[in-house]
Enzyme design. Structure first.
Site, PDB file in Angstrom:
ATOM      1  N   LEU A  77      -7.015   5.078   2.779  1.00 58.38           N
ATOM      2  CA  LEU A  77      -5.688   5.660   2.555  1.00 58.38           C
ATOM      3  C   LEU A  77      -4.864   5.609   3.840  1.00 58.38           C
ATOM      4  O   LEU A  77      -5.374   5.843   4.943  1.00 58.38           O
ATOM      5  CB  LEU A  77      -5.838   7.101   2.072  1.00 58.38           C
ATOM      6  CG  LEU A  77      -6.423   7.207   0.657  1.00 58.38           C
ATOM      7  CD1 LEU A  77      -6.956   8.606   0.391  1.00 58.38           C
ATOM      8  CD2 LEU A  77      -5.374   6.808  -0.386  1.00 58.38           C
ATOM      9  N   ASN A 122     -13.283  14.656   1.195  1.00 54.90           N
ATOM     10  CA  ASN A 122     -14.012  13.452   0.788  1.00 54.90           C
ATOM     11  C   ASN A 122     -15.503  13.747   0.867  1.00 54.90           C
ATOM     12  O   ASN A 122     -15.930  14.613   1.633  1.00 54.90           O
ATOM     13  CB  ASN A 122     -13.675  12.297   1.739  1.00 54.90           C
ATOM     14  CG  ASN A 122     -14.367  11.000   1.357  1.00 54.90           C
ATOM     15  OD1 ASN A 122     -14.437  10.643   0.177  1.00 54.90           O
ATOM     16  ND2 ASN A 122     -14.889  10.286   2.342  1.00 54.90           N
ATOM     17  N   GLN A 125     -27.269  10.993  -4.179  1.00 54.12           N
ATOM     18  CA  GLN A 125     -26.282  11.391  -5.206  1.00 54.12           C
ATOM     19  C   GLN A 125     -26.648  12.725  -5.838  1.00 54.12           C
ATOM     20  O   GLN A 125     -25.771  13.547  -6.114  1.00 54.12           O
ATOM     21  CB  GLN A 125     -26.177  10.304  -6.278  1.00 54.12           C
ATOM     22  CG  GLN A 125     -25.275   9.160  -5.843  1.00 54.12           C
ATOM     23  CD  GLN A 125     -24.196   8.835  -6.855  1.00 54.12           C
ATOM     24  OE1 GLN A 125     -24.425   8.900  -8.051  1.00 54.12           O
ATOM     25  NE2 GLN A 125     -23.019   8.485  -6.374  1.00 54.12           N
ATOM     26  N   ASP A 180     -13.506   8.211   7.500  1.00 51.65           N
ATOM     27  CA  ASP A 180     -14.751   8.990   7.484  1.00 51.65           C
ATOM     28  C   ASP A 180     -14.899   9.813   8.769  1.00 51.65           C
ATOM     29  O   ASP A 180     -16.027  10.102   9.201  1.00 51.65           O
ATOM     30  CB  ASP A 180     -15.979   8.080   7.287  1.00 51.65           C
ATOM     31  CG  ASP A 180     -15.913   7.306   5.978  1.00 51.65           C
ATOM     32  OD1 ASP A 180     -15.382   7.847   4.988  1.00 51.65           O
ATOM     33  OD2 ASP A 180     -16.395   6.159   5.948  1.00 51.65           O
ATOM     34  N   ARG A 198       0.832  -1.204   0.000  1.00 47.00           N
ATOM     35  CA  ARG A 198       0.000   0.000   0.000  1.00 47.00           C
ATOM     36  C   ARG A 198       0.868   1.257   0.000  1.00 47.00           C
ATOM     37  O   ARG A 198       0.589   2.211  -0.716  1.00 47.00           O
ATOM     38  CB  ARG A 198      -0.943   0.008   1.215  1.00 47.00           C
ATOM     39  CG  ARG A 198      -1.867   1.223   1.207  1.00 47.00           C
ATOM     40  CD  ARG A 198      -2.957   1.107   2.225  1.00 47.00           C
ATOM     41  NE  ARG A 198      -2.502   1.560   3.528  1.00 47.00           N
ATOM     42  CZ  ARG A 198      -3.308   1.706   4.574  1.00 47.00           C
ATOM     43  NH1 ARG A 198      -4.588   1.412   4.483  1.00 47.00           N
ATOM     44  NH2 ARG A 198      -2.838   2.128   5.728  1.00 47.00           N
ATOM     45  N   SER A 244     -22.167  13.980   3.418  1.00 48.83           N
ATOM     46  CA  SER A 244     -21.283  14.869   4.183  1.00 48.83           C
ATOM     47  C   SER A 244     -20.004  15.124   3.398  1.00 48.83           C
ATOM     48  O   SER A 244     -19.393  14.179   2.886  1.00 48.83           O
ATOM     49  CB  SER A 244     -20.882  14.204   5.513  1.00 48.83           C
ATOM     50  OG  SER A 244     -22.007  13.825   6.274  1.00 48.83           O
ATOM     51  N   HIS A 265     -19.007  11.637   1.645  1.00 51.58           N
ATOM     52  CA  HIS A 265     -19.455  10.346   2.175  1.00 51.58           C
ATOM     53  C   HIS A 265     -20.978  10.328   2.170  1.00 51.58           C
ATOM     54  O   HIS A 265     -21.614  11.302   2.584  1.00 51.58           O
ATOM     55  CB  HIS A 265     -18.914  10.145   3.596  1.00 51.58           C
ATOM     56  CG  HIS A 265     -19.289   8.823   4.164  1.00 51.58           C
ATOM     57  ND1 HIS A 265     -18.668   7.648   3.771  1.00 51.58           N
ATOM     58  CD2 HIS A 265     -20.245   8.459   5.046  1.00 51.58           C
ATOM     59  CE1 HIS A 265     -19.229   6.635   4.411  1.00 51.58           C
ATOM     60  NE2 HIS A 265     -20.182   7.101   5.191  1.00 51.58           N
TER      61      HIS A 265
END
Ligand code: GAR
Length: 222
Positions: free
Chosen positions: A97, A111, A175, A149, A69, A140, A113
C-alpha cells in the site's frame, strides 16, 4: 472513545481464513466489533464468498481498472469509508500500500504477517524460516506504517519448528495460531485495552515498546 461496536473493514486477496475467524468471533460477540465490509483486490478471492455466506457486505476492486496505484487506493479508501470503519484490517491482502492510503488510516490499520517480525519481512516466510534453520517461527500482528511489514508489532504467536516440518505443515500451524491472535488483538482495541496514541501503541495504559509474545509450544506438545 470509539463508537460501539467497533466497525471493521477487512481487506483480503485470497482464502480469507483470518477474516472468517475474526467475523465469527464478532458474530459470537466475543469481540465488541462488527465486520462492516470485506473488500478484495481480486474478484475471484474465495474469501469473498465466505464473507457473503456470513452475511457481510463485500466489494471487489480490480487495480487494473484504475490505471495507477494512487487511483486504485483512492477508490478503495472511498469504498471503505462508505462504511465508516474504525479499523482497517489487512488479512492476507497481498498488495503493497502506498503512503497516501497508509496515511489515511494511520493508527487505525493492522496487518498480520506470517513470521516473527522483524524476521522474514515480505513473501515466502515459512520457506525462508525453514531454510534459515530457525527453531521458532510464528506470526505477528502489527500496526501498518509506510515501511513494509515494519510498523509496531503488538502481539506475536510463537511455535517451535519441528524436525520434518515442510512449508505446508509449518504454514498450517502458523495459520492456526493466526486465527487466535488476530481476533485477540482486535478485541484488545474494541475493549479499549490497546490504543494508538502519540504515534505509538499503548496497552493497558503503558506505551508498548516490545510486543506481547505468546508461546504456543506448550499447547502443541500436549
Ligand atoms: C495469512 O497467513 C497471512 O499471515 C498472510 O497471508 C495469509 C492469508 O491467509 N499474509 C501475508 O503474507 C502478508 N504479507 P487467509 O487469506 O486464509 O487469511
Amino acid at each position: 472513545m470509539s463508537p460501539r461496536p467497533l466497525a471493521l473493514a477487512i481487506l483480503i486477496s485470497g482464502r480469507g481464513s483470518n477474516m472468517a475467524a475474526i467475523a465469527r468471533r464478532c458474530a459470537a460477540q466475543e469481540i465488541d466489533a462488527t465486520v462492516a465490509c470485506v473488500a478484495s483486490d481480486r474478484a475471484d478471492a474465495p474469501g469473498l464468498a465466505t464473507a457473503r455466506a456470513l452475511g457481510i457486505e463485500t466489494a471487489a476492486l480490480a487495480p487494473a481498472a484504475y490505471g495507477t496505484r494512487d487511483a486504485f487506493e483512492s477508490a478503495l479508501g472511498e469504498r471503505l469509508d462508505a462504511v465508516r470503519p474504525d479499523l482497517v484490517i489487512l488479512a492476507g491482502f497481498m498488495r503493497i500500500l502506498g503512503g497516501g492510503f497508509v496515511a489515511r488510516y494511520h493508527g487505525r490499520m493492522l496487518n498480520i504477517h506470517p513470521s516473527l517480525l522483524p524476521k522474514f519481512k515480505g513473501l515466502h516466510t515459512h520457506r525462508r524460516a525453514l531454510e534459515a534453520g530457525e527453531i521458532a517461527h510464528g506470526c505477528s500482528v502489527h500496526y501498518v506504517t509506510e515501511e513494509l511489514d515494519g510498523g509496531p508489532v503488538v502481539l506475536q504467536g510463537q511455535i517451535g519448528v519441528r524436525a520434518g516440518d515442510d512449508e505446508p505443515s509449518l504454514s498450517a500451524r502458523v495459520q492456526a495460531i493466526e486465527h487466535i491472535l488476530y481476533p485477540r488483538a482486535i478485541g484488545w482495541i474494541a475493549s479499549g485495552r490497546l490504543a494508538w496514541r502519540n504515534d505509538r501503541p499503548w496497552l493497558d495504559g503503558h506505551a508498548l515498546t516490545t510486543p506481547v509474545v505468546e508461546d504456543f509450544d506448550a499447547l502443541e506438545t500436549s
